[in-house]
Design a protein around this motif. Sequence first.
Motif, mmCIF file in Angstrom:
data_model
loop_
_atom_site.group_PDB
_atom_site.id
_atom_site.type_symbol
_atom_site.label_atom_id
_atom_site.label_comp_id
_atom_site.label_asym_id
_atom_site.label_seq_id
_atom_site.Cartn_x
_atom_site.Cartn_y
_atom_site.Cartn_z
ATOM 1 N N SER A 1 -27.548 21.665 -33.416
ATOM 2 C CA SER A 1 -28.130 20.387 -33.001
ATOM 3 C C SER A 1 -27.668 19.260 -33.926
ATOM 4 O O SER A 1 -28.465 18.593 -34.582
ATOM 5 N N PRO A 2 -26.346 19.016 -33.978
ATOM 6 C CA PRO A 2 -25.782 18.120 -34.982
ATOM 7 C C PRO A 2 -26.012 16.642 -34.680
ATOM 8 O O PRO A 2 -26.321 16.251 -33.555
ATOM 9 N N THR A 3 -25.836 15.803 -35.730
ATOM 10 C CA THR A 3 -25.852 14.356 -35.553
ATOM 11 C C THR A 3 -24.485 13.905 -35.048
ATOM 12 O O THR A 3 -23.564 14.702 -34.896
ATOM 13 N N ASP A 4 -24.356 12.605 -34.830
ATOM 14 C CA ASP A 4 -23.198 12.064 -34.117
ATOM 15 C C ASP A 4 -21.844 12.367 -34.756
ATOM 16 O O ASP A 4 -20.839 12.465 -34.049
ATOM 17 N N HIS A 5 -21.766 12.487 -36.074
ATOM 18 C CA HIS A 5 -20.475 12.556 -36.732
ATOM 19 C C HIS A 5 -19.928 13.972 -36.893
ATOM 20 O O HIS A 5 -18.843 14.153 -37.431
ATOM 21 N N TYR A 6 -20.665 14.966 -36.413
ATOM 22 C CA TYR A 6 -20.204 16.340 -36.494
ATOM 23 C C TYR A 6 -19.653 16.792 -35.142
ATOM 24 O O TYR A 6 -20.036 16.288 -34.093
ATOM 25 N N ARG B 1 -18.963 21.223 -29.077
ATOM 26 C CA ARG B 1 -17.983 21.981 -28.298
ATOM 27 C C ARG B 1 -17.070 21.070 -27.477
ATOM 28 O O ARG B 1 -15.910 21.403 -27.236
ATOM 29 N N ILE B 2 -17.572 19.916 -27.059
ATOM 30 C CA ILE B 2 -16.706 19.051 -26.245
ATOM 31 C C ILE B 2 -15.653 18.361 -27.110
ATOM 32 O O ILE B 2 -14.494 18.241 -26.709
ATOM 33 N N THR B 3 -16.032 17.920 -28.315
ATOM 34 C CA THR B 3 -15.022 17.303 -29.183
ATOM 35 C C THR B 3 -14.028 18.362 -29.656
ATOM 36 O O THR B 3 -12.834 18.086 -29.768
ATOM 37 N N GLY C 1 -17.392 20.467 -42.976
ATOM 38 C CA GLY C 1 -17.945 21.034 -44.197
ATOM 39 C C GLY C 1 -17.872 20.067 -45.362
ATOM 40 O O GLY C 1 -18.789 20.002 -46.193
ATOM 41 N N LEU C 2 -16.788 19.305 -45.420
ATOM 42 C CA LEU C 2 -16.672 18.266 -46.451
ATOM 43 C C LEU C 2 -17.735 17.191 -46.229
ATOM 44 O O LEU C 2 -18.385 16.733 -47.185
ATOM 45 N N ARG C 3 -17.920 16.779 -44.993
ATOM 46 C CA ARG C 3 -18.916 15.762 -44.675
ATOM 47 C C ARG C 3 -20.326 16.248 -45.022
ATOM 48 O O ARG C 3 -21.166 15.468 -45.484
#
Length: 333
Positions: free
Chosen positions: A66-71, A74-76, A191-193
């Motif tokens: 359930s990630p936030t916008d910058h992660y 599957r579609i990205t 992972g860096l983020r």
Amino acid sequence: MTTIRKKLEDAEVKNLSIFAAKSKDAIRTHHEVPCKFRTFFQRDRDRIIHSKSFRRLKHKTQVYISPTDHYRTRITHSLEVSQIARTIARGLNLNEDLTEAIALGHDVGHTPFGHTGEDTLRELVGHFNHNEQSLRIVEFLDRNGRGLNLTLEVKDGILHHTGDKDPFTLEGNIVKISDRIAYLCHDYDDGLRAHMINLNDIPKKITSVLGSRPSEMITVMVGDIIINSQDSNKIKISKKVENAMNSFRDFMFEKIYFSPILEPNIKKANFIISKLYEYYYKNPGKLPQEFLDREEQWGLQVTVTDYIAGLTDQYAIKLFEELFIPKNWGVPT
């Protein structure tokens, strides 16, 4: 009158590599009147992009639940695989349309909560793999049970984008290795983020070959594949880059995929999937009508599995809350 599709097919024969898959040779299970403007592979790509299963990928986990916008989701991830795969296909003068269709469709059968959801369903039903579910969706489930009637070349690439067996087209093999390049580099970037790792953590034996930044790593691996696969009937990668890539994968499993930091959310996701499956198996009448209509054909276990696998992260959490979390009635005044 020569159609635009026929001109495109003729251009493929004239301009693409002798090892490229040609649209004119594509095979569909069920015959259709060909489109006047699009080749078979272009039509497959469009059907995947316009499908409900593809749209749902925007709310399905890649690594972070359930990630936030910058992660990544599957579609990205699918879009990034498509970009990498098309670059390789173009560099080798292979069929970009086929490559793109396979890349965009390869994960449409993925579960909510990424591989955690996949592993949980496998434990519950005995056998479940997201690549097989992707094929099931495009063959039988999408378009209200009619399926997308994709070409054999696209379906084969989707099914064999992971696992021991390779696709029978070079384009499918490009997607298979592009999927690995994409998830390694982009999960590393995430992972860096997330501050789970930093640039200094990655071993020298990896950075000395691939570099340390995601874009640099992609460029090295893609370039190596293009150079080593020129005028060949196989997709090849140099031993030096392959070894570094395998070491990079080991690093990612240790530091990211099996990280104790993710364990609490993984356990919660496992619990949600398990409880939802148990509930709908015991109460099949609560399934949406379109799934009830399929039960006689596919059986209860498969029908419930189809439903759970198709959920997005957010909707699975919402269903769990509705079914198992007591309603807050507020404080009396």
